[in-house]
Motif scaffolding. Structure first.
Motif, mmCIF file in Angstrom:
data_model
loop_
_atom_site.group_PDB
_atom_site.id
_atom_site.type_symbol
_atom_site.label_atom_id
_atom_site.label_comp_id
_atom_site.label_asym_id
_atom_site.label_seq_id
_atom_site.Cartn_x
_atom_site.Cartn_y
_atom_site.Cartn_z
ATOM 1 N N VAL A 176 -11.524 -13.283 13.448
ATOM 2 C CA VAL A 176 -10.447 -13.000 12.756
ATOM 3 C C VAL A 176 -10.363 -12.868 11.267
ATOM 4 O O VAL A 176 -9.923 -12.010 10.453
ATOM 5 N N ALA A 177 -11.398 -13.707 10.928
ATOM 6 C CA ALA A 177 -11.512 -13.910 9.426
ATOM 7 C C ALA A 177 -12.137 -12.833 8.699
ATOM 8 O O ALA A 177 -11.924 -12.243 7.596
ATOM 9 N N VAL A 178 -13.112 -12.177 9.434
ATOM 10 C CA VAL A 178 -13.760 -10.661 9.038
ATOM 11 C C VAL A 178 -12.882 -9.706 8.958
ATOM 12 O O VAL A 178 -12.674 -8.775 7.996
ATOM 13 N N ILE A 179 -11.969 -9.574 10.135
ATOM 14 C CA ILE A 179 -11.107 -8.511 10.086
ATOM 15 C C ILE A 179 -9.862 -8.697 8.877
ATOM 16 O O ILE A 179 -9.598 -7.630 8.196
ATOM 17 N N MET A 180 -9.668 -9.943 8.590
ATOM 18 C CA MET A 180 -8.672 -10.139 7.512
ATOM 19 C C MET A 180 -9.227 -9.902 6.189
ATOM 20 O O MET A 180 -8.570 -9.237 5.238
ATOM 21 N N ILE A 181 -10.380 -9.760 6.067
ATOM 22 C CA ILE A 181 -11.150 -9.697 4.655
ATOM 23 C C ILE A 181 -11.239 -8.325 4.529
ATOM 24 O O ILE A 181 -10.812 -7.765 3.340
ATOM 25 N N PHE A 182 -11.572 -7.468 5.534
ATOM 26 C CA PHE A 182 -11.548 -5.844 5.417
ATOM 27 C C PHE A 182 -10.163 -5.572 5.162
ATOM 28 O O PHE A 182 -9.772 -4.460 4.201
ATOM 29 N N GLU A 183 -9.209 -6.095 5.807
ATOM 30 C CA GLU A 183 -7.863 -5.588 5.590
ATOM 31 C C GLU A 183 -7.186 -5.676 4.157
ATOM 32 O O GLU A 183 -6.515 -5.067 3.681
ATOM 33 N N MET A 184 -7.580 -7.073 3.589
ATOM 34 C CA MET A 184 -7.185 -7.407 2.209
ATOM 35 C C MET A 184 -7.943 -6.316 1.301
ATOM 36 O O MET A 184 -7.259 -5.689 0.300
ATOM 37 N N ILE A 185 -9.190 -6.149 1.520
ATOM 38 C CA ILE A 185 -9.729 -5.024 0.839
ATOM 39 C C ILE A 185 -9.020 -3.713 0.732
ATOM 40 O O ILE A 185 -8.625 -2.949 -0.418
ATOM 41 N N LEU A 186 -8.809 -3.328 2.253
ATOM 42 C CA LEU A 186 -8.247 -1.954 2.341
ATOM 43 C C LEU A 186 -6.656 -1.837 1.688
ATOM 44 O O LEU A 186 -6.545 -0.829 1.455
ATOM 45 N N SER A 187 -6.003 -2.862 2.004
ATOM 46 C CA SER A 187 -4.770 -3.011 1.422
ATOM 47 C C SER A 187 -4.577 -2.840 0.038
ATOM 48 O O SER A 187 -3.787 -1.954 -0.609
ATOM 49 N N MET A 188 -5.434 -3.661 -0.763
ATOM 50 C CA MET A 188 -5.772 -3.408 -2.307
ATOM 51 C C MET A 188 -5.777 -1.792 -2.593
ATOM 52 O O MET A 188 -5.231 -1.309 -3.456
ATOM 53 N N VAL A 189 -6.904 -1.185 -1.777
ATOM 54 C CA VAL A 189 -7.229 0.090 -2.042
ATOM 55 C C VAL A 189 -6.213 0.744 -2.197
ATOM 56 O O VAL A 189 -5.813 1.798 -2.878
ATOM 57 N N LEU A 190 -5.441 0.840 -0.979
ATOM 58 C CA LEU A 190 -4.322 1.680 -0.596
ATOM 59 C C LEU A 190 -3.202 1.535 -1.313
ATOM 60 O O LEU A 190 -2.527 2.729 -1.724
ATOM 61 N N CYS A 191 -2.865 0.176 -1.925
ATOM 62 C CA CYS A 191 -1.835 -0.020 -3.041
ATOM 63 C C CYS A 191 -2.113 0.927 -4.220
ATOM 64 O O CYS A 191 -1.218 1.616 -4.879
ATOM 65 N N CYS A 192 -3.345 0.593 -4.354
ATOM 66 C CA CYS A 192 -3.867 1.507 -5.854
ATOM 67 C C CYS A 192 -3.737 2.992 -5.604
ATOM 68 O O CYS A 192 -3.244 3.653 -6.509
ATOM 69 N N GLY A 193 -4.066 3.613 -4.644
ATOM 70 C CA GLY A 193 -4.040 5.010 -4.166
ATOM 71 C C GLY A 193 -2.586 5.237 -4.242
ATOM 72 O O GLY A 193 -1.992 6.491 -4.652
ATOM 73 N N ILE A 194 -1.732 4.527 -3.718
ATOM 74 C CA ILE A 194 -0.313 4.922 -3.679
ATOM 75 C C ILE A 194 0.124 5.090 -4.925
ATOM 76 O O ILE A 194 1.165 5.854 -5.471
ATOM 77 N N ARG A 195 0.063 3.946 -5.988
ATOM 78 C CA ARG A 195 0.587 3.844 -7.198
ATOM 79 C C ARG A 195 -0.057 5.236 -8.017
ATOM 80 O O ARG A 195 0.695 5.768 -8.817
ATOM 81 N N ASN A 196 -1.225 5.481 -7.861
ATOM 82 C CA ASN A 196 -1.836 6.729 -8.757
ATOM 83 C C ASN A 196 -1.074 8.031 -8.249
ATOM 84 O O ASN A 196 -0.791 8.987 -8.944
ATOM 85 N N SER A 197 -0.985 8.088 -6.773
ATOM 86 C CA SER A 197 -0.236 9.441 -6.448
ATOM 87 C C SER A 197 1.015 9.291 -7.099
ATOM 88 O O SER A 197 1.504 10.688 -6.812
ATOM 89 N N SER A 198 1.906 8.414 -6.916
ATOM 90 C CA SER A 198 3.171 8.504 -7.300
ATOM 91 C C SER A 198 3.291 8.962 -8.753
ATOM 92 O O SER A 198 4.297 9.349 -9.359
ATOM 93 N N VAL A 199 2.411 8.412 -9.734
ATOM 94 C CA VAL A 199 2.210 8.824 -11.117
ATOM 95 C C VAL A 199 2.424 10.232 -11.332
ATOM 96 O O VAL A 199 2.794 10.809 -12.102
ATOM 97 N N TYR A 200 1.416 10.668 -10.407
ATOM 98 C CA TYR A 200 1.231 12.311 -10.618
ATOM 99 C C TYR A 200 1.877 13.172 -9.669
ATOM 100 O O TYR A 200 2.105 14.200 -9.782
#
Length: 236
Positions: free
Chosen positions: A212-236
């Protein structure tokens, strides 16, 4: 405007990981409930010797595991929904919940590591006290005999490491089954059986926690990347 390209792949990857996380939460919840109602541990940890209750440290860990499993299912659902909706608010809440859950899991892991030997030690002391009362015929010997017989029948054992000097009375028919002599010579006394009972279950919990700890680490990384991607797409 929805996300495109690599960010879209991350979106669906996060959804898949969250679905796995949700399933893992359900599995952990199921395993925890099984451990809570397992006949061996239930028979032993519900015993009472006079006014003294059997040690319940093991159940404290199980209740923590049940809570973690339930929260994981909620957080996994939140992450799946947030990823599909591309909601920064939901993903931010999901990330915060993940961090808190990860911190709780680390704290629970440290607690379990510190107490892993103490759990079996407390149960063995409880058994030794009951066995001594049963052999010495103390005032609560009838209750002690019932406690000792429950240990012997549940774990298929007889005697302990520290009662070797009482070899003859240990094999009384009112405490041990007649076929327990073979178990004694095979070194399967109750202390060893208690160690096997709890070490096996704690080992299972440890494996689940690492996965579970390994899955959680991957999810935290992916969620941060996705949030940045959504923020950038909303700007453009």
């Amino acid at each position: 405007m929805g996300v495109e390209g690599c960010t879209k792949c991350i979106k669906y990857l996060l959804f898949v990981f969250n679905f796995i996380f949700w399933l893992a939460g359900g599995i952990i919840l199921g395993v925890a409930l099984w451990l809570r109602h397992d006949s061996q541990t239930t028979n032993i940890l519900y015993l009472q010797l006079g006014d003294k209750q059997a040690p319940n440290t093991f159940y404290v860990g199980i209740y923590i595991l049940i809570a973690v499993g339930a929260v994981m299912m909620f957080v996994g659902f939140l992450g799946c929904y947030g990823a599909i909706q591309e909601s920064q608010c939901l993903l931010g809440t999901f990330f915060t919940c993940l961090v808190i859950l990860f911190a709780c899991e680390v704290a629970a892991g440290i607690w379990g590591f510190v107490n892993k030997d103490q759990i079996a030690k407390d149960v063995k002391q409880f058994y030794d006290q009951a066995l001594q009362q049963a052999l010495m015929g103390e005032s609560d010997s009838n209750n002690a005999k019932a406690v000792v017989k429950t240990f012997h029948e549940t774990l298929d054992c007889c005697g302990s490491d520290i009662v070797t000097s009482t070899f003859t009375p240990v094999w009384r028919d009112d405490l041990c089954r007649k076929d327990s002599l073979k178990s004694f010579f095979e070194n399967t006394n109750c202390h060893k059986k208690i160690d096997e009972l709890f070490s096996g279950k704690l080992y299972l919990i440890g494996i689940a926690a690492v996965v579970v700890a390994v899955i959680m680490i991957f999810e935290m990384i992916l969620s941060m990347v996705l949030c940045c991607g959504i923020r950038n797409s909303s700007v453009y």
